[in-house]
Design an enzyme around this catalytic site. Sequence first.
Site, PDB file in Angstrom:
ATOM      1  N   ARG A 110       0.821  -1.232   0.000  1.00  0.00           N
ATOM      2  CA  ARG A 110       0.000   0.000   0.000  1.00  0.00           C
ATOM      3  C   ARG A 110       0.850   1.276   0.000  1.00  0.00           C
ATOM      4  NH1 ARG A 110      -3.137  -3.023   3.735  1.00  0.00           N
ATOM      5  NH2 ARG A 110      -4.879  -3.971   2.645  1.00  0.00           N
ATOM      6  N   LYS A 132       2.856  11.406 -11.231  1.00  0.00           N
ATOM      7  CA  LYS A 132       1.981  10.527 -12.006  1.00  0.00           C
ATOM      8  C   LYS A 132       2.737   9.234 -12.282  1.00  0.00           C
ATOM      9  CE  LYS A 132      -1.104  13.605 -14.521  1.00  0.00           C
ATOM     10  NZ  LYS A 132      -1.491  14.090 -15.854  1.00  0.00           N
ATOM     11  N   GLU A 174       8.514  17.483 -25.673  1.00  0.00           N
ATOM     12  CA  GLU A 174       7.966  17.952 -24.396  1.00  0.00           C
ATOM     13  C   GLU A 174       8.527  19.338 -24.054  1.00  0.00           C
ATOM     14  OE1 GLU A 174       5.573  16.703 -22.600  1.00  0.00           O
ATOM     15  OE2 GLU A 174       5.426  14.611 -23.221  1.00  0.00           O
ATOM     16  N   LYS A 202       7.005  22.956 -14.487  1.00  0.00           N
ATOM     17  CA  LYS A 202       6.113  21.849 -14.110  1.00  0.00           C
ATOM     18  C   LYS A 202       5.893  21.812 -12.601  1.00  0.00           C
ATOM     19  CE  LYS A 202       4.821  17.103 -14.667  1.00  0.00           C
ATOM     20  NZ  LYS A 202       4.891  15.880 -15.447  1.00  0.00           N
ATOM     21  N   GLU A 212      -4.665  17.171 -10.740  1.00  0.00           N
ATOM     22  CA  GLU A 212      -5.226  17.542 -12.034  1.00  0.00           C
ATOM     23  C   GLU A 212      -6.733  17.782 -11.981  1.00  0.00           C
ATOM     24  OE1 GLU A 212      -3.283  15.734 -15.477  1.00  0.00           O
ATOM     25  OE2 GLU A 212      -5.238  15.681 -16.427  1.00  0.00           O
ATOM     26  N   ARG A 216      -3.457  21.677 -13.928  1.00  0.00           N
ATOM     27  CA  ARG A 216      -2.456  20.693 -14.370  1.00  0.00           C
ATOM     28  C   ARG A 216      -2.762  20.128 -15.753  1.00  0.00           C
ATOM     29  NH1 ARG A 216       0.705  15.987 -10.929  1.00  0.00           N
ATOM     30  NH2 ARG A 216       1.840  15.172 -12.715  1.00  0.00           N
ATOM     31  N   ASN A 220      -1.042  18.562 -20.540  1.00  0.00           N
ATOM     32  CA  ASN A 220      -1.428  17.592 -21.567  1.00  0.00           C
ATOM     33  C   ASN A 220      -1.532  18.243 -22.942  1.00  0.00           C
ATOM     34  OD1 ASN A 220      -1.686  15.646 -19.529  1.00  0.00           O
ATOM     35  ND2 ASN A 220      -3.725  16.431 -19.047  1.00  0.00           N
ATOM     36  N   HIS A 223      -1.161  16.282 -26.171  1.00  0.00           N
ATOM     37  CA  HIS A 223      -1.122  14.853 -25.845  1.00  0.00           C
ATOM     38  C   HIS A 223      -2.336  14.061 -26.313  1.00  0.00           C
ATOM     39  CE1 HIS A 223       2.365  15.957 -23.552  1.00  0.00           C
ATOM     40  NE2 HIS A 223       2.552  14.715 -23.164  1.00  0.00           N
ATOM     41  N   HIS A 227      -1.531  10.581 -27.901  1.00  0.00           N
ATOM     42  CA  HIS A 227      -1.947   9.286 -27.337  1.00  0.00           C
ATOM     43  C   HIS A 227      -2.775   8.497 -28.338  1.00  0.00           C
ATOM     44  CE1 HIS A 227      -1.227  10.563 -22.883  1.00  0.00           C
ATOM     45  NE2 HIS A 227      -0.128  10.182 -23.496  1.00  0.00           N
ATOM     46  N   HIS A 239       7.362   9.047 -28.355  1.00  0.00           N
ATOM     47  CA  HIS A 239       6.331   9.825 -27.655  1.00  0.00           C
ATOM     48  C   HIS A 239       6.476  11.330 -27.918  1.00  0.00           C
ATOM     49  CE1 HIS A 239       3.419  11.062 -24.702  1.00  0.00           C
ATOM     50  NE2 HIS A 239       4.334  11.806 -24.106  1.00  0.00           N
TER      51      HIS A 239
HETATM   52  N1  GLY Z   1       2.674  14.601 -18.069  1.00  0.00           N
HETATM   53  C1  GLY Z   1       1.628  15.429 -17.619  1.00  0.00           C
HETATM   54  C2  GLY Z   1       1.555  15.568 -16.138  1.00  0.00           C
HETATM   55  O1  GLY Z   1       2.446  15.120 -15.441  1.00  0.00           O
HETATM   56  O2  GLY Z   1       0.616  16.124 -15.625  1.00  0.00           O
END
Ligand code: GLY
Length: 333
Positions: A110, A132, A174, A202, A212, A216, A220, A223, A227, A239
């Site tokens: 956990r 993330k 990026e 960031k 998010e 946040r 994206n 993206h 994706h 990517h």
């Molecule tokens: N890669 C997008 C984020 O970390 O929110």
Amino acid sequence: MSVIDVDLAERSYQVHVGQGVRGLLPEVVPDGVGRVVVITQEAVPWTVDPGVEHIRIVVPPGEAAKAVSTVESVCRRLAEWGCSRADMIVAVGGGVVTDLGGFVAAVYHRGIRFIAVPTTLLGQVDAAIGGKTGVNLPEGKNLVGAFWQPSAVLCDTETLSTLPEREMRSGTGEVAKYQFLGAGDLDRLDLDARVAACVRFKADVVAADERESGRRAILNYGHTLAHAIETAGSYDLRHGEAVAVGLVYAAEVAYRLGRIDTARVAEHYRVIEAWGLPSRVPDMLDDEELVDLFSRDKKAVADTTLVLDGPHGVETVVGIDPDVLIDALGALR
Ligand code: GLY
């Protein structure tokens, strides 16, 4: 060397950026950690010394490692080894390894602590920052995951010296994203300063909206199409290259919605092409299939959601006419 704070109350941590910072690992391993599990891939030519007893787990090559089956096999190795909550994970590699290693840390017992040592440009400016973590499903990328913040991140820019040229260029997809988001003229900076500027940008966004629920989502930018391209098939786009195509696509959509002018669209093409990145959708991908995949992107709150530039900067836009989405794809053929 730059040290950047990711300010998240009790989950705050520091990102170290600079040549050789992987050597700081023994200093950033938190007090009280017993042993360390280093998760990495065979192709990663960099090793680390955590300064305490450790083992190394090498996961399969490439993006294929980012799978639920790898999570199970790594967790079973940890259990066999007697890994406890006093132990921690150090993930050394690209985004695949830090996403996977972070997710294993989030779910094993956990939750145990972890440190990310990203060794690719993409990992250093994006994947390893902000908590993330996750793995892919055949139905889509990153569909199984958790927010799990690291204890520290070491962005050792020396490791970028061994990156194949194409991987390095992919990472700049990026970097270009941050430039459009307002991080400044990143192409004028040297590599260390460029990585640090992206991390700083960031870190501020993540500190304002860790989970998010709003701001946040701007990270994206580019993206959704990226994706969709990646889910539709392996069309030899890395990517960051797919993100580059996604950035110019977002500009074409924003232009059709009257949100930006032709000069701003041209600016997107100029930056992408100056970095040597692609701005075309692979021919074999069908427009309808791509637009259909947009709704499967987990960032979509409705079928026709995209992150778009506009008069108030980059923001999430919902309810876009599907005909506009298809028409804009035509500009990238
Ligand atoms: N890669 C997008 C984020 O970390 O929110």
